[in-house]
Design a protein around this motif. Structure first.
Motif, short mmCIF file in Angstrom:
data_model
loop_
_atom_site.label_atom_id
_atom_site.label_comp_id
_atom_site.label_asym_id
_atom_site.label_seq_id
_atom_site.Cartn_x
_atom_site.Cartn_y
_atom_site.Cartn_z
N TYR A 90 7.64 18.86 5.84
CA TYR A 90 6.72 17.89 5.27
C TYR A 90 6.15 18.36 3.94
N LEU A 91 5.90 19.65 3.79
CA LEU A 91 5.44 20.17 2.50
C LEU A 91 6.53 20.04 1.45
N GLY A 92 7.77 20.30 1.84
CA GLY A 92 8.89 20.15 0.91
C GLY A 92 9.07 18.70 0.48
N LEU A 93 8.96 17.77 1.42
CA LEU A 93 9.07 16.36 1.07
C LEU A 93 7.92 15.92 0.17
N PHE A 94 6.73 16.42 0.44
CA PHE A 94 5.58 16.11 -0.42
C PHE A 94 5.84 16.60 -1.84
N CYS A 95 6.32 17.82 -1.97
CA CYS A 95 6.61 18.37 -3.29
C CYS A 95 7.68 17.56 -4.01
N LEU A 96 8.71 17.14 -3.27
CA LEU A 96 9.76 16.33 -3.89
C LEU A 96 9.22 14.99 -4.38
N PHE A 97 8.35 14.35 -3.60
CA PHE A 97 7.79 13.07 -4.04
C PHE A 97 6.88 13.26 -5.25
N VAL A 98 6.14 14.36 -5.30
CA VAL A 98 5.30 14.63 -6.46
C VAL A 98 6.17 14.84 -7.70
N GLY A 111 6.87 -3.32 -15.08
CA GLY A 111 7.93 -2.37 -14.74
C GLY A 111 7.38 -1.09 -14.14
N ARG A 112 6.27 -0.64 -14.68
CA ARG A 112 5.64 0.57 -14.14
C ARG A 112 5.12 0.32 -12.73
N VAL A 113 4.52 -0.85 -12.53
CA VAL A 113 3.99 -1.18 -11.20
C VAL A 113 5.13 -1.22 -10.18
N VAL A 114 6.25 -1.82 -10.55
CA VAL A 114 7.39 -1.89 -9.63
C VAL A 114 7.94 -0.50 -9.34
N ALA A 115 8.11 0.32 -10.38
CA ALA A 115 8.66 1.66 -10.18
C ALA A 115 7.75 2.52 -9.31
N TYR A 116 6.44 2.50 -9.59
CA TYR A 116 5.51 3.27 -8.78
C TYR A 116 5.39 2.68 -7.37
N GLY A 117 5.51 1.37 -7.26
CA GLY A 117 5.46 0.74 -5.94
C GLY A 117 6.61 1.16 -5.06
N GLY A 157 6.05 4.72 -4.07
CA GLY A 157 4.96 4.76 -3.09
C GLY A 157 5.39 4.27 -1.72
N LEU A 158 6.19 3.20 -1.68
CA LEU A 158 6.67 2.70 -0.39
C LEU A 158 7.61 3.70 0.28
N GLY A 159 8.38 4.40 -0.52
CA GLY A 159 9.25 5.44 0.05
C GLY A 159 8.44 6.55 0.68
N SER A 160 7.39 6.97 0.00
CA SER A 160 6.55 8.03 0.57
C SER A 160 5.77 7.53 1.79
N LEU A 161 5.34 6.26 1.76
CA LEU A 161 4.66 5.70 2.93
C LEU A 161 5.59 5.63 4.14
N GLY A 162 6.87 5.44 3.90
CA GLY A 162 7.84 5.45 5.00
C GLY A 162 7.89 6.80 5.69
N PHE A 163 7.87 7.87 4.90
CA PHE A 163 7.87 9.21 5.51
C PHE A 163 6.55 9.49 6.23
#
Length: 72
Positions: free
Chosen positions: A15-23, A42-48, A51-57
Motif C-alpha cells: 500500500y505504501l508503494g502504491l501510494f508513492c506510485l500515485f503521488v 482537461g485538467r479536471v478530467v485528468a485529475y479526476g 483520483g478515481l483510480g486511487s479511490l479504487g485502490f
C-alpha cells in the motif's frame, strides 16, 4: 517472526508503494498539463481519472479489511 507478521509487512509495503506510485503519477500528470497549457476542463478530467483510480485502490483496501474481519 511469524507468517502473520510477514503478511502484515507485505501488505503495508504494498500500500505504501502504491501510494508513492500515485503521488509520482500525479506529479507527472501535473507537469505535463502545466507545460502544455491544457485548459481547465482537461485538467479536471485528468485529475479526476487519476483520483478515481486511487479511490479504487482505497475501496479495495477497505473491502479487504471488512472481509478479513468477518472471516470470509
Amino acid at each position: 517472526m511469524l507468517a502473520e507478521n510477514y503478511e502484515l509487512i507485505e501488505s503495508i509495503v504494498l500500500y505504501l508503494g502504491l501510494f508513492c506510485l500515485f503521488v509520482l503519477m500525479g506529479f507527472a500528470v501535473h507537469d505535463v498539463l502545466k507545460k502544455n497549457n491544457v485548459p481547465l476542463i482537461g485538467r479536471v478530467v485528468a485529475y479526476g481519472v487519476l483520483g478515481l483510480g486511487s479511490l479504487g485502490f482505497i475501496a479495495k483496501g477497505i473491502i479487504e479489511i471488512f472481509w478479513l474481519s468477518s472471516g470470509i
